[in-house]
Motif scaffolding. Structure first.
Motif, PDB file in Angstrom:
ATOM      1  N   HIS A 218       0.846  -1.068   0.045  1.00 12.86           N
ATOM      2  CA  HIS A 218       0.019  -0.039  -0.186  1.00 12.86           C
ATOM      3  C   HIS A 218       1.060   1.377  -0.159  1.00 12.86           C
ATOM      4  CE1 HIS A 218      -4.097  -1.960   0.326  1.00 12.86           C
ATOM      5  NE2 HIS A 218      -3.352  -2.661   1.269  1.00 12.86           N
ATOM      6  N   ARG A 222      -0.351   5.145   0.361  1.00 14.15           N
ATOM      7  CA  ARG A 222      -0.216   5.835   1.646  1.00 14.15           C
ATOM      8  C   ARG A 222       0.748   7.274   1.219  1.00 14.15           C
ATOM      9  NH1 ARG A 222       4.748   5.222   3.939  1.00 14.15           N
ATOM     10  NH2 ARG A 222       5.077   3.153   3.244  1.00 14.15           N
ATOM     11  N   LYS A 223       1.700   7.066   0.447  1.00 11.81           N
ATOM     12  CA  LYS A 223       2.355   8.214   0.012  1.00 11.81           C
ATOM     13  C   LYS A 223       1.401   9.491  -0.788  1.00 11.81           C
ATOM     14  CE  LYS A 223       6.875   6.626  -0.136  1.00 11.81           C
ATOM     15  NZ  LYS A 223       8.057   5.827  -1.137  1.00 11.81           N
ATOM     16  N   GLY A 226      -0.756  10.800   2.044  1.00  9.50           N
ATOM     17  CA  GLY A 226       0.053  11.567   2.713  1.00  9.50           C
ATOM     18  C   GLY A 226       0.323  12.947   2.174  1.00  9.50           C
ATOM     19  N   VAL A 229      -2.850  14.997   2.959  1.00  8.78           N
ATOM     20  CA  VAL A 229      -2.902  15.117   4.161  1.00  8.78           C
ATOM     21  C   VAL A 229      -2.095  16.484   4.701  1.00  8.78           C
ATOM     22  CG1 VAL A 229      -2.767  14.245   6.579  1.00  8.78           C
ATOM     23  CG2 VAL A 229      -3.725  12.990   4.690  1.00  8.78           C
ATOM     24  N   MET A 230      -0.864  16.341   4.012  1.00 12.25           N
ATOM     25  CA  MET A 230       0.279  17.342   4.570  1.00 12.25           C
ATOM     26  C   MET A 230      -0.065  18.651   3.994  1.00 12.25           C
ATOM     27  SD  MET A 230       2.402  16.413   6.389  1.00 12.25           S
ATOM     28  CE  MET A 230       1.577  15.349   7.276  1.00 12.25           C
ATOM     29  N   MET A 233      -2.819  19.912   6.177  1.00 12.29           N
ATOM     30  CA  MET A 233      -2.311  20.215   7.628  1.00 12.29           C
ATOM     31  C   MET A 233      -1.740  21.608   7.745  1.00 12.29           C
ATOM     32  SD  MET A 233      -3.572  18.110   9.780  1.00 12.29           S
ATOM     33  CE  MET A 233      -2.710  18.627  11.341  1.00 12.29           C
ATOM     34  N   CYS A 237      -2.566  24.596   9.794  1.00 14.08           N
ATOM     35  CA  CYS A 237      -1.362  25.352  10.763  1.00 14.08           C
ATOM     36  C   CYS A 237      -1.547  26.769  10.479  1.00 14.08           C
ATOM     37  CB  CYS A 237      -0.046  24.741  10.458  1.00 14.08           C
ATOM     38  SG  CYS A 237       0.127  23.115  10.992  1.00 14.08           S
TER      39      CYS A 237
ATOM     40  N   TRP B  91      -3.825  -0.264   6.867  1.00  8.69           N
ATOM     41  CA  TRP B  91      -2.587   0.001   7.145  1.00  8.69           C
ATOM     42  C   TRP B  91      -2.296   1.341   7.737  1.00  8.69           C
ATOM     43  CZ3 TRP B  91      -1.905   4.483   4.612  1.00  8.69           C
ATOM     44  CH2 TRP B  91      -2.676   5.227   3.667  1.00  8.69           C
ATOM     45  N   LEU B  92      -3.399   2.195   7.548  1.00 11.20           N
ATOM     46  CA  LEU B  92      -3.446   3.542   8.096  1.00 11.20           C
ATOM     47  C   LEU B  92      -3.740   3.352   9.697  1.00 11.20           C
ATOM     48  CD1 LEU B  92      -3.446   6.616   7.845  1.00 11.20           C
ATOM     49  CD2 LEU B  92      -5.546   6.410   7.085  1.00 11.20           C
ATOM     50  N   TYR B  95      -0.634   2.157  11.318  1.00 10.28           N
ATOM     51  CA  TYR B  95       0.461   2.993  11.379  1.00 10.28           C
ATOM     52  C   TYR B  95       0.325   4.065  12.364  1.00 10.28           C
ATOM     53  CZ  TYR B  95       3.419   0.796   7.812  1.00 10.28           C
ATOM     54  OH  TYR B  95       4.164  -0.219   7.211  1.00 10.28           O
ATOM     55  N   THR B 255       0.810  17.647  12.546  1.00 11.57           N
ATOM     56  CA  THR B 255       1.377  17.751  11.344  1.00 11.57           C
ATOM     57  C   THR B 255       2.512  16.539  11.329  1.00 11.57           C
ATOM     58  OG1 THR B 255       0.465  19.909  11.078  1.00 11.57           O
ATOM     59  CG2 THR B 255       2.025  19.116   9.449  1.00 11.57           C
ATOM     60  N   LEU B 258       1.624  13.166  11.587  1.00 10.89           N
ATOM     61  CA  LEU B 258       1.129  12.365  10.402  1.00 10.89           C
ATOM     62  C   LEU B 258       2.332  12.138   9.290  1.00 10.89           C
ATOM     63  CD1 LEU B 258      -2.380  14.087  10.203  1.00 10.89           C
ATOM     64  CD2 LEU B 258      -2.049  11.823  10.824  1.00 10.89           C
ATOM     65  N   GLY B 259       3.087  13.450   9.267  1.00 10.32           N
ATOM     66  CA  GLY B 259       4.189  13.303   8.450  1.00 10.32           C
ATOM     67  C   GLY B 259       4.978  11.835   8.372  1.00 10.32           C
ATOM     68  N   PHE B 262       2.573   8.780   7.286  1.00  8.17           N
ATOM     69  CA  PHE B 262       2.605   8.605   6.037  1.00  8.17           C
ATOM     70  C   PHE B 262       3.689   8.609   5.209  1.00  8.17           C
ATOM     71  CE2 PHE B 262      -1.484  10.440   6.652  1.00  8.17           C
ATOM     72  CZ  PHE B 262      -2.449   9.628   6.070  1.00  8.17           C
ATOM     73  N   PHE B 263       5.024   8.950   5.697  1.00 13.28           N
ATOM     74  CA  PHE B 263       6.310   8.951   5.113  1.00 13.28           C
ATOM     75  C   PHE B 263       7.311   8.203   5.616  1.00 13.28           C
ATOM     76  CE2 PHE B 263       3.834  12.653   3.474  1.00 13.28           C
ATOM     77  CZ  PHE B 263       3.714  12.312   2.329  1.00 13.28           C
ATOM     78  N   TYR B 264       7.349   8.348   6.935  1.00 14.58           N
ATOM     79  CA  TYR B 264       8.343   7.315   7.612  1.00 14.58           C
ATOM     80  C   TYR B 264       7.588   6.402   8.615  1.00 14.58           C
ATOM     81  CZ  TYR B 264      11.134  10.527   5.138  1.00 14.58           C
ATOM     82  OH  TYR B 264      11.734  11.359   4.062  1.00 14.58           O
ATOM     83  N   PRO B 265       6.840   5.436   8.468  1.00 21.67           N
ATOM     84  CA  PRO B 265       5.927   4.816   9.353  1.00 21.67           C
ATOM     85  C   PRO B 265       6.880   3.798  10.072  1.00 21.67           C
ATOM     86  CG  PRO B 265       5.477   4.052   7.417  1.00 21.67           C
ATOM     87  CD  PRO B 265       6.293   5.082   7.153  1.00 21.67           C
TER      88      PRO B 265
END
Lengths: 252, 424
Positions: A218, A222-223, A226, A229-230, A233, A237, B91-92, B95, B255, B258-259, B262-265
């Protein structure tokens, strides 16, 4: 003082004992992989070639019990192609209405066919060593993809004076340098259907990428999610900081 | 009616009807609306709310993970992988839950560090602080048991190492370990009880958090000066001022969280967490999750049995010393309000204390490094010195500074503090 000295002595003895690990494996050199990094995605052509390597070479000994044939559609195969691949295997099933176990051709919903019925059988056929299941291999090894690639390309003649146990093979990247697996891939071993040159390095790279996908199917979803989402977010912020500043302006 | 004093009069008749029977809206306005907060609280004060949010995230994702989990030694690992591969957004969930534990600890450690630096454990907040230590202990137990559930190599061996510590207790140790395991080895009964407790304890934590927050709302929040609010000029209402400020911190924290998700789980985990537990095969070196490493270093810092002089009779074996020190390192926090009796709360006005606490924060990372390395050579010595400083600080330095430290002048009130109301 005496206590400190003896503590140091203990430490010295322990560190003197560490050269037992001196034959520890070399750190696998870092390779560039298309699926690395924040924006990295899988190279589908490489995954298909990697699957071919797995199917023709690795699958003789290594199971991938967590994968189903239907997962292969993610590599770009059509459902029809997946059906054909699955049907090449005889899957144990049953009991039927007569109470008998039987075998039938595989279906896309079946898990990958395992080469051995159980771990004992796998050990018996491999001189006592157990070929690990490869479903999660690239997540289950230090240095992941780099390690797998290095093992596949790290077979060498044993150095003079190295005491190699019978039945084991010399590999400079394996801990202790003695690996039970015989050199699995050779130059020109798999004839790629897409005509890619089948050097040892090419085959090792392809199957490594296939295993990376297998352990994290996945990743692209996921990316992709992500990234959205980033962006959300970070905007959130910004809005919160602006709201807080405006609100607190009259307090100060 | 009398629980929260006067009921408010709400213009909405439905709200009014409910509030006259159960004054929930009156309570919310009193505790989260007009509730007075010191106007000078900085962003360090946002981490309690952040930790509470993480607890909520952990409970929600945890319940959904539990719906897809099978607590059996032969099935657990594959059921977690099935969640990762075949459950929609499984998976989400996994993680978030896996990394959520780490970020929960990050928030709580910052929260504790803030409490230490600004003396939030002092009168009148002693009980508030002590319930906080209870939450920390419960969190550690919960995290440890949760780590066991995927039944990976790290799970099984982590459970083996940590539960075996109890065998160091004289006389009853071995029996106690068998009792904890529910058998003579780490096996299915162990996994089953860990699962039951891992499901239960978060709700116990929630209950203690409720008490923690209740106690907080009696004393009110501490602040960077450590001077209690004296006049309305020293405070602002919680909503919208502090709630908005907390939201800024929360959104930034999420933030980063979640970073990682999603990117370095996998950044905060070990490769052996992706191999099934094999009781016949010990991993090369067993390390706990990063948030346990400082305490793991304290456990391993003790390497010499204490014997009766000139005999070989062991009074206190090294292993027992380590176990006592590790548990002691957290238990002693309960007594912190009485170990540090200096009347000044904030580290800002305590020139010696300030540096000692900063050194403790550095020490925490030194111990963390030591805990991650095999216990030999330099890392072992670092762990031993780190452990020494930890205990000397709490048991010697803080009691001495209680009476010997020359404190700086403390401002008369929050508004009188020159650093209070500068433009942000």
């Amino acid at each position: 003082m005496k206590k400190t000295l003896s503590m140091l002595a203990v430490a010295a003895v322990i560190s003197a004992a560490t050269p037992a690990f001196a034959s520890e494996a070399e750190v696998p050199p870092h390779q560039k992989w298309p699926h690395q990094g924040v924006f990295g995605t899988y190279d589908k052509a490489a995954l298909q070639r990697g699957f071919q390597v797995y199917k023709e070479v690795c699958a003789a000994c290594h199971s991938m019990k967590l994968l189903s044939y239907r997962d292969l559609t993610q590599l770009g195969y059509t459902p029809e192609q997946v059906k054909t691949v699955a049907a090449e295997y005889q899957i144990p099933d049953g009991p039927n209405d007569e109470g008998e176990m039987f075998e039938r051709p595989g279906r896309p919903a079946d898990r990958f066919h395992s080469p051995f019925p159980n771990d004992k059988a796998a050990r018996a056929a491999n001189g006592g060593a157990l070929p690990p299941d490869m479903s999660l291999l690239s997540k289950a090894r230090e240095h992941g993809d780099d390690y797998i690639y290095s093992i596949l390309t790290g077979y060498e003649e044993k150095p003079a004076g190295f005491d190699l146990m019978p039945g084991l093979n010399y590999n400079k990247y394996f801990a202790g340098h003695q690996i039970a697996m015989a050199k699995p891939l050779n130059e020109g071993q798999v004839t790629y259907t897409d005509g890619t040159a089948n050097t040892l390095e090419q085959q090792a790279r392809d199957v490594t990428q296939f295993l990376a996908w297998a352990s994290e199917p996945h990743m692209e979803q996921r990316k992709g999610m992500g990234l959205k989402v980033m962006i959300f977010m970070l905007a959130f912020c910004g809005i919160m900081v602006a709201a807080k500043r405006k609100l607190w302006a009259d307090i100060h | 009616m009398a629980h929260f004093g006067e009921n408010k009069n709400f213009s909405n008749p439905v709200v009014n009807w409910i509030d006259n029977r159960l004054p929930i809206f009156t309570m919310l306005i009193k505790e989260y609306g007009v509730f007075p907060m010191p106007r000078n609280v900085n962003y360090m004060w946002s981490f309690g709310g952040i930790a509470m949010t993480m607890l909520g995230i952990m409970i929600l994702t945890g319940i959904m993970m539990a719906m897809n989990y099978t607590p059996h030694t032969t099935l657990a690992f594959d059921s977690v992988e099935r969640t990762m591969r075949d459950v929609n957004f499984g998976w989400l969930l996994r993680y978030i839950h896996m990394n959520g534990a780490s970020f929960f600890f990050i928030a709580v450690y910052i929260h504790i560090a803030r409490g230490l630096f600004y003396g939030s454990y002092k009168k009148p907040r002693e009980l508030l602080w002590m319930f906080g230590v209870v939450i920390l202990l419960l969190m550690m137990a919960t995290a440890f048991m949760g780590y066991a559930l995927p039944w990976s190599q790290m799970s099984g061996w982590g459970v083996t190492v940590i539960t075996s510590m109890f065998s160091a207790i004289p006389l009853v140790g071995d029996g106690l370990v068998t009792w904890l395991w529910g058998g003579f080895s780490v096996d299915n009964p162990t996994l089953n009880r860990f699962y039951a407790l891992h499901f239960l304890l978060p709700f116990v934590i929630l209950g203690v958090v409720f008490i923690h927050v209740w106690a907080l709302h009696v004393t009110g929040s501490n602040n960077p000066t450590g001077v209690e609010p004296k006049t309305p000029a020293d405070t602002v209402p919680f909503a919208p001022y502090v709630s908005t400020k907390d939201s800024v911190a929360l959104v930034f924290f999420l933030t980063i969280f979640l970073g990682v998700v999603f990117f370095y789980p996998l950044a905060l985990t070990e490769v052996d967490h992706f191999r099934k537990f094999d009781p016949m095969q010990t991993p090369a070196h067993i390390v706990p999750e990063w948030y346990f490493l400082p305490f793991y270093a304290i456990l391993r810092a003790f390497t010499m049995d204490i014997t009766i002089p000139f005999t070989t009779v062991v009074l206190l074996p090294a292993k027992l010393q380590g176990v006592l020190a590790m548990f002691g390192s957290i238990i002693l926090l309960v007594f912190l309000p009485w170990l540090d009796r200096n009347p000044v709360k904030s580290g800002r006005f305590r020139p010696v204390f300030k540096w000692c606490i900063w050194l403790l924060f550095v020490d925490f990372f030194v111990l963390m490094y030591s805990g991650a390395k095999p216990p030999e050579g330099l890392p072992l010595i670092m762990g031993q010195l780190g452990t020494l400083y930890y205990f000397v600080l709490f048991l010697v330095i803080l009691p001495v500074l209680s009476f010997k430290e020359k404190n700086l002048p403390v401002p008369a009130s929050i508004s009188a503090d020159p650093g209070c109301c500068k433009k942000h």
